[in-house]
Design a protein around this motif. Structure first.
Motif, PDB file in Angstrom:
ATOM      1  N   SER A 151       0.984  -1.256   0.012  1.00 31.06           N
ATOM      2  CA  SER A 151      -0.125   0.050  -0.103  1.00 31.06           C
ATOM      3  C   SER A 151       0.842   1.197  -0.047  1.00 31.06           C
ATOM      4  CB  SER A 151      -0.955  -0.201   1.301  1.00 31.06           C
ATOM      5  OG  SER A 151      -1.681  -1.156   1.203  1.00 31.06           O
ATOM      6  N   ASP A 175      -3.114 -13.811   5.096  1.00 34.26           N
ATOM      7  CA  ASP A 175      -4.077 -13.091   5.861  1.00 34.26           C
ATOM      8  C   ASP A 175      -3.800 -13.676   7.334  1.00 34.26           C
ATOM      9  OD1 ASP A 175      -6.195 -11.707   6.871  1.00 34.26           O
ATOM     10  OD2 ASP A 175      -7.370 -13.502   6.264  1.00 34.26           O
ATOM     11  N   ARG A 198      -2.527 -11.398  10.587  1.00 33.70           N
ATOM     12  CA  ARG A 198      -3.156 -10.912  11.588  1.00 33.70           C
ATOM     13  C   ARG A 198      -2.552 -11.182  12.871  1.00 33.70           C
ATOM     14  NH1 ARG A 198      -8.643  -9.919  10.331  1.00 33.70           N
ATOM     15  NH2 ARG A 198      -9.396  -9.805   8.376  1.00 33.70           N
ATOM     16  N   ALA A 230      -5.634  -8.349  -0.598  1.00 31.73           N
ATOM     17  CA  ALA A 230      -6.600  -7.682  -0.199  1.00 31.73           C
ATOM     18  C   ALA A 230      -6.924  -7.608   1.397  1.00 31.73           C
ATOM     19  CB  ALA A 230      -7.644  -8.070  -1.110  1.00 31.73           C
ATOM     20  N   ARG A 231      -6.931  -8.779   1.930  1.00 32.38           N
ATOM     21  CA  ARG A 231      -7.166  -8.949   3.306  1.00 32.38           C
ATOM     22  C   ARG A 231      -6.060  -8.049   4.071  1.00 32.38           C
ATOM     23  NH1 ARG A 231     -11.308 -12.191   4.957  1.00 32.38           N
ATOM     24  NH2 ARG A 231     -12.280 -13.346   3.225  1.00 32.38           N
ATOM     25  N   ARG A 261      -4.278  -5.691   3.074  1.00 33.28           N
ATOM     26  CA  ARG A 261      -4.607  -4.314   3.126  1.00 33.28           C
ATOM     27  C   ARG A 261      -5.383  -3.739   3.860  1.00 33.28           C
ATOM     28  NH1 ARG A 261      -4.111  -5.198  -2.911  1.00 33.28           N
ATOM     29  NH2 ARG A 261      -2.343  -4.734  -3.770  1.00 33.28           N
ATOM     30  N   GLN A 262      -6.588  -4.549   4.093  1.00 36.24           N
ATOM     31  CA  GLN A 262      -7.515  -4.169   4.824  1.00 36.24           C
ATOM     32  C   GLN A 262      -7.117  -4.020   6.350  1.00 36.24           C
ATOM     33  OE1 GLN A 262     -10.790  -6.909   4.212  1.00 36.24           O
ATOM     34  NE2 GLN A 262     -11.304  -6.075   2.433  1.00 36.24           N
TER      35      GLN A 262
END
Length: 263
Positions: A62, A126, A130, A150-151, A153-154
């Motif tokens: 990102s 992911d 986490r 994508a996860r 980035r979230q």
């Protein structure tokens, strides 16, 4: 004729490998890098004789993110089926250096992963990201790929990698082998406990023992660059202010003193 139907003989070797104990960069040292860019740190290290500090290859997942932290390291090695294979991933990987290093994460750590720029190994996904973030990890630098982009980035977790892949970590050519060991990432050496600075220009590795010297040199450099930008915006000549001449250095020192006095 070799028997290929049964299990391969297994060498007497225990995985995962763990390196020696080391000292993390302390919080005060890391705070000293708060305003220092990777470009400035790289330039100052070059002037001090460290010519390979930039990790070539990994880019931010990102753009606009930045991290400074103490390096915790993970080394992948080529798979060899008599020692390590990614078959049965869910049951095998949990006993590897990948799971083990995550249990060692402390707040402010940057996980630095040697993966040879592999396009086929998703070193972090992911769920692991986490867990890393929950334990206080600050960011991840991978000389290789990640999955579940994508996860991740979230999550907002700063990550630098050479790209993405749908593969899990040991699906193809590499295997999580060792942690708390020296690693080679993008042509640079990273020792456990080194300082990692990463931003849009990429990651830079600062040898821990040189960190205070880099901080002092970089602060001066960034202060005079701030002064030079201001003078150039006002119409001054480039050759007079970038870099500073002896005369404009005196002008800068007077400006810096005035700024400090104003505070």
């Amino acid at each position: 004729m070799t028997d290929t139907t049964g299990a391969l003989p297994h060498p007497d070797f225990t995985l995962p490998v763990r390196g020696d104990a080391y000292r993390r960069a302390d919080a005060d040292t890391l705070a000293g890098f708060d305003t220092i860019t990777s470009a400035t740190a790289c330039a100052k290290l070059h002037g001090m004789g460290i010519t390979r500090s930039w990790v070539d290859g990994p880019v931010p997942l990102s753009p606009g993110q930045r991290v400074v932290g103490s390096a915790i390291t993970l080394q992948f090695m080529p798979q060899r089926e008599d020692l390590a294979s990614g078959l049965g991933q869910e049951y095998v990987e949990r006993h590897t250096a990948l799971w083990a290093v995550l249990e060692q994460v402390q707040p402010g750590d940057v996980l630095v992963i040697q993966a040879y720029g592999s396009r086929f190994s998703g070193c972090i996904g992911d769920i692991l990201a986490r867990y890393f973030l929950r334990k206080g990890g600050a960011g991840i630098v991978v000389d290789g790929r990640i999955r579940d982009a994508a996860r991740i980035r979230q999550l907002g977790l700063p990550v630098w990698s050479t790209g993405t892949t749908p593969h899990y970590a040991s699906q193809t050519e590499l295997f999580p082998w060792a942690y708390d060991v020296p690693v080679a990432v993008g042509g640079a050496l990273c020792m456990p406990g080194d300082v990692v600075i990463a931003d849009d220009d990429g990651p830079v590795i600062v040898p821990q023992a040189m960190s205070n010297d880099v901080i002092d040199a970089a602060r001066d450099h960034e202060e005079w660059e701030t002064f030079s930008r201001r003078r150039l915006d006002e119409g001054a000549r480039l050759g007079d202010y970038y870099p500073l001449t002896p005369d404009t250095r005196e002008e800068f020192e007077a400006w810096r003193s005035a700024q400090a006095f104003a505070l």
